[in-house]
Design an enzyme around this catalytic site. Structure first.
Site, PDB file in Angstrom:
ATOM      1  N   TYR A  50       0.861  -1.334  -0.045  1.00  0.00           N
ATOM      2  CA  TYR A  50      -0.052  -0.095   0.211  1.00  0.00           C
ATOM      3  C   TYR A  50       0.815   1.269   0.141  1.00  0.00           C
ATOM      4  CZ  TYR A  50      -5.013   1.035   0.317  1.00  0.00           C
ATOM      5  OH  TYR A  50      -6.170   1.353  -0.258  1.00  0.00           O
ATOM      6  N   HIS A  53       2.769   6.473  -2.692  1.00  0.00           N
ATOM      7  CA  HIS A  53       2.888   7.953  -2.642  1.00  0.00           C
ATOM      8  C   HIS A  53       3.344   8.635  -3.940  1.00  0.00           C
ATOM      9  CE1 HIS A  53       3.531   7.326   1.884  1.00  0.00           C
ATOM     10  NE2 HIS A  53       2.492   8.423   1.687  1.00  0.00           N
TER      11      HIS A  53
END
Length: 303
Positions: A50, A53
């Site tokens: 996850y 960015h």
């Protein structure tokens, strides 16, 4: 949606209730949580995949919402605001001046960044964090380096071993990972010829994408597993999935909300009606809407 309603689909579930276990009736509405031997939790591997960015832009393209929308409900560009002006103490003031509607509409009409190598936001590599008392910390944060360090510190497997753990084929040379010659040269410069040293996050960004997917195959396997198990193990989607837990109105909302666009239609109908041309609120909002398709998503063949 297949996770939620099963292969019998939403209409069947709305009419007859949950029937036939998770495969036929879906994961939501099971009689009791399924924990697979551990308390409800998210794995370190899920945290690692996850790390996205790269999706964040270097600036927000601020739109003018005080004029009539243009073609495909697209508002004209007003100015570009650098992301460092939108975070921390300065960001609080800037965002209050921009206002929620303009911020939301502007974000909706701007594409996110690609999950690829050499696309990490520069402003996140020199981040000024604040203490709990609101004061700036003297040491700036390089979040890109910190994310690699966190995976190493937490003993998350590196890319090749990570794939082995998922029963996926590991790479034996850099050309197995990517066809980008420039990326291969950089990988050799950092890791030499030892593909086993490749850090997970770097591998996920370098990995060839499956057609139609923004994330890598390796990430997708973990997402698929966790998307299922976080529903199975959550009492609010199983034993407490009822009006008593949610209230009658809340339960109605949960059962009639299919997408982010539904949420916007309910709470900010003027935004949805005036500014969203796309079918999904996760698409760039001036995208053309999808043509109607009676075949459920999970039964369609890839284009």
């Amino acid at each position: 949606l297949c996770h939620r309603y099963g292969f019998l689909g939403k209409k069947f579930k709305d009419t007859f209730g949950h029937v036939g276990g998770s495969t036929l009736g879906g994961l939501v509405g099971l009689k009791k949580p399924i924990n697979h031997g551990v308390p409800y939790t998210l794995t370190e591997e899920f945290t690692s995949v996850y790390r996205m960015h790269q999706l964040l832009p270097d600036s927000i393209h601020l739109r003018n919402i005080n004029v009539t929308p243009g073609l495909n409900k697209s508002p004209p560009l007003l100015e570009e605001v650098p992301m460092p002006d939108l975070i921390g103490h300065k960001g609080e003031k800037t965002l209050s001046q921009i206002g929620f509607t303009r911020q939301f509409v502007s974000m909706g009409h701007q594409a996110c960044g690609a999950l690829e190598l050499c696309n990490y936001p520069s402003w996140l590599q020199d981040l000024v964090a604040q203490d709990v008392d609101g004061k700036d910390r003297p040491d700036h944060v390089d979040l890109a380096a910190l994310e690699v360090y966190r995976d190493r510190e937490r003993k998350v497997a590196r890319y090749n071993q990570f794939r082995r753990n998922l029963l996926l084929i590991p790479i034996s040379k850099w050309e197995d990972l990517t066809e980008d010659k420039e990326a291969i040269e950089v990988l050799k410069e950092v890791y030499g010829d030892d593909v086993e040293e490749l850090d997970l996050m770097v591998g996920l960004m370098a990995e060839k994408k499956i057609k139609g997917f923004a994330i890598s195959e390796t990430s997708f396997i973990v997402f698929l597993l966790m998307a299922s198990r976080r529903l199975e193990a959550d009492r609010f989607f199983t034993s407490d999935f009822n009006e008593e837990a949610y209230t009658k109105k809340g339960f109605e909302w949960v059962n009639t909300t299919e997408s982010l666009k539904d949420v916007l239609n309910r709470h900010y109908p003027e935004i949805s009606k005036k500014w969203i041309n796309s079918t999904s609120a996760f698409s760039v909002w001036d995208s053309p809407p999808n043509a109607p398709n009676p075949i459920p998503l999970y039964l369609r063949f890839p284009s």
